[in-house]
Design a protein around this motif. Structure first.
Motif, PDB file in Angstrom:
ATOM      1  N   ALA A  66       0.826  -1.204   0.000  1.00  0.00           N
ATOM      2  CA  ALA A  66       0.000   0.000   0.000  1.00  0.00           C
ATOM      3  C   ALA A  66       0.861   1.254   0.000  1.00  0.00           C
ATOM      4  N   PHE A  67       1.959   1.204   0.764  1.00  0.00           N
ATOM      5  CA  PHE A  67       2.878   2.343   0.803  1.00  0.00           C
ATOM      6  C   PHE A  67       3.541   2.539  -0.552  1.00  0.00           C
ATOM      7  N   ARG A  68       3.917   1.442  -1.199  1.00  0.00           N
ATOM      8  CA  ARG A  68       4.548   1.527  -2.524  1.00  0.00           C
ATOM      9  C   ARG A  68       3.572   2.125  -3.549  1.00  0.00           C
ATOM     10  N   ASP A  69       2.311   1.714  -3.460  1.00  0.00           N
ATOM     11  CA  ASP A  69       1.296   2.272  -4.366  1.00  0.00           C
ATOM     12  C   ASP A  69       1.132   3.766  -4.129  1.00  0.00           C
ATOM     13  N   TRP A  70       1.153   4.172  -2.859  1.00  0.00           N
ATOM     14  CA  TRP A  70       1.015   5.604  -2.540  1.00  0.00           C
ATOM     15  C   TRP A  70       2.196   6.386  -3.109  1.00  0.00           C
ATOM     16  N   LEU A  71       3.409   5.837  -2.991  1.00  0.00           N
ATOM     17  CA  LEU A  71       4.580   6.509  -3.550  1.00  0.00           C
ATOM     18  C   LEU A  71       4.487   6.643  -5.058  1.00  0.00           C
ATOM     19  N   ASP A  72       4.017   5.576  -5.724  1.00  0.00           N
ATOM     20  CA  ASP A  72       3.956   5.583  -7.186  1.00  0.00           C
ATOM     21  C   ASP A  72       2.856   6.491  -7.723  1.00  0.00           C
ATOM     22  N   ALA A  73       1.899   6.849  -6.882  1.00  0.00           N
ATOM     23  CA  ALA A  73       0.739   7.614  -7.352  1.00  0.00           C
ATOM     24  C   ALA A  73       1.094   9.038  -7.753  1.00  0.00           C
ATOM     25  N   ASP A  74       2.163   9.591  -7.157  1.00  0.00           N
ATOM     26  CA  ASP A  74       2.502  10.989  -7.438  1.00  0.00           C
ATOM     27  C   ASP A  74       3.950  11.242  -7.019  1.00  0.00           C
ATOM     28  N   PRO A  75       4.776  11.837  -7.888  1.00  0.00           N
ATOM     29  CA  PRO A  75       6.164  12.135  -7.507  1.00  0.00           C
ATOM     30  C   PRO A  75       6.263  13.009  -6.253  1.00  0.00           C
ATOM     31  N   GLU A  76       5.239  13.801  -5.990  1.00  0.00           N
ATOM     32  CA  GLU A  76       5.241  14.666  -4.810  1.00  0.00           C
ATOM     33  C   GLU A  76       5.280  13.845  -3.521  1.00  0.00           C
ATOM     34  N   HIS A  77       4.752  12.616  -3.567  1.00  0.00           N
ATOM     35  CA  HIS A  77       4.736  11.769  -2.374  1.00  0.00           C
ATOM     36  C   HIS A  77       6.152  11.398  -1.951  1.00  0.00           C
ATOM     37  N   LEU A  78       6.985  11.025  -2.915  1.00  0.00           N
ATOM     38  CA  LEU A  78       8.371  10.682  -2.597  1.00  0.00           C
ATOM     39  C   LEU A  78       9.127  11.900  -2.084  1.00  0.00           C
ATOM     40  N   GLN A  79       8.876  13.057  -2.692  1.00  0.00           N
ATOM     41  CA  GLN A  79       9.522  14.288  -2.222  1.00  0.00           C
ATOM     42  C   GLN A  79       9.181  14.549  -0.757  1.00  0.00           C
ATOM     43  N   ALA A  80       7.916  14.315  -0.397  1.00  0.00           N
ATOM     44  CA  ALA A  80       7.490  14.568   0.981  1.00  0.00           C
ATOM     45  C   ALA A  80       8.176  13.610   1.948  1.00  0.00           C
TER      46      ALA A  80
END
Length: 317
Positions: A31-45
């Motif tokens: 679920a965390f991996r899916d959240w990261l892949d959903a938007d580059p802004e997520h990884l930045q955060a």
């Protein structure tokens, strides 16, 4: 140059770091991996928060030491929510400052700080009152009288001028008045005007509506909503006594309003709380007391992470 993560994404990232602390199953990791892949802004955060947590351990001064001390006590007491990821938001002084007080606020002609109310006279003789964390820009000349509400809430007592109507501009439209008294508030998704005396005309998304004394209307990107009856005298009294008058309003909007005069960072998930409706009179100048009053009648949990974070969440059954 990449845009800084939004406050909402930073909050989601902090929640993920809390959930991932300790033993985590495959479903949670996926679920965390899916959240990261959903938007580059997520990884930045996530990278921003992880870097901030590392910086916390080396930061010598206050309030960082107080945060660490508080976290140590909470961990020793085995609190169910580990506050390290949440407290990391404190370590984004530039990011959070720009989210709460963006350049448009810092450069505004008139502004107030958190917990600060101010009243002053405008160049035409009108009087403007500002709630906490509110900012306006002014444009007054021989042809126009314009007040642009950058953020927050204002009360206007407009001097009459037959040739120059006063315009209040928000992100969602405009309010046109000749001589009257009214309140305008700007929230992230909508603006609101409440008439105390006389009338105004609201123009939003190409649609216009006349608002009479004792009426209010909310307007957004879709235009004005339905007119509502209000207690004009009650709104005036609430302004004088620094109270927040709430009538059947979603809790997330109430918290947005309380946050203007909250000392520190008020953290909550708007989607979790938007279905809870509030009708109340709350002390706008004492947000902690206001939160306690809300917790008495609503299924919410108030958690404090001294010195600067307060978290409001839905009480799960």
């Amino acid at each position: 140059m990449n845009k800084s993560p939004s406050a909402q994404v930073l909050q989601e990232a902090a929640e993920w770091l809390v959930r991932l602390e300790g033993e985590v199953g495959a479903a949670e990791r996926n679920a965390f991996r899916d959240w990261l892949d959903a938007d580059p802004e997520h990884l930045q955060a996530i990278e921003r928060l992880q870097g901030s947590m590392a910086a916390l351990r080396d930061l010598p001064g206050e309030p960082a030491r107080a945060v660490l001390d508080s976290l140590a006590r909470r961990r020793a007491a085995r609190q169910p929510i580990k506050a390290l990821a949440l407290a990391a938001l404190l370590l984004l002084p530039i990011g959070l400052a720009l989210q709460q007080f963006p350049p448009s606020y810092l450069l505004a002609d008139i502004r107030t700080g958190s917990g600060q109310w101010s009243t002053r006279q405008l160049p035409d003789g009108s009087r403007i009152s500002l709630d906490g964390s509110t900012a306006v820009d002014l444009q007054f000349d021989g042809q126009r009288r314009t007040v642009r509400l950058v953020q927050g809430e204002i009360r206007l007592d407009v001097a009459k001028d037959a040739t120059r109507p006063l315009l209040v501009l928000t992100e969602h439209g405009s309010v046109r008045a000749l001589g009257t008294r009214f309140v305008v508030e700007q929230l992230p998704d909508s603006s609101w005007v409440a008439m105390i005396e006389s009338t105004t005309e609201v123009d939003s998304a190409g649609k216009r509506v006349v608002v009479q004394a004792g009426q209010a209307v909310r307007f957004d990107a879709a235009g004005p909503g339905a007119l509502q009856s209000i207690d004009a005298a009650g709104i005036e009294q609430a302004w004088e006594q620094h109270q927040l008058l709430v009538r059947d309003q979603p809790l997330d909007q109430v918290l947005e309003r309380l946050a203007r005069n909250h000392r520190g960072y008020l953290m909550y998930d708007p989607k979790d709380l938007e279905l809870l409706r509030v009708t109340a009179v709350l002390p706008a100048d004492d947000s902690q007391r206001a939160l306690r009053l809300l917790a008495r009648s609503l299924p919410i949990r108030i958690e404090h992470y001294p010195p600067l974070i307060t978290r409001v969440s839905l009480e799960r059954p």
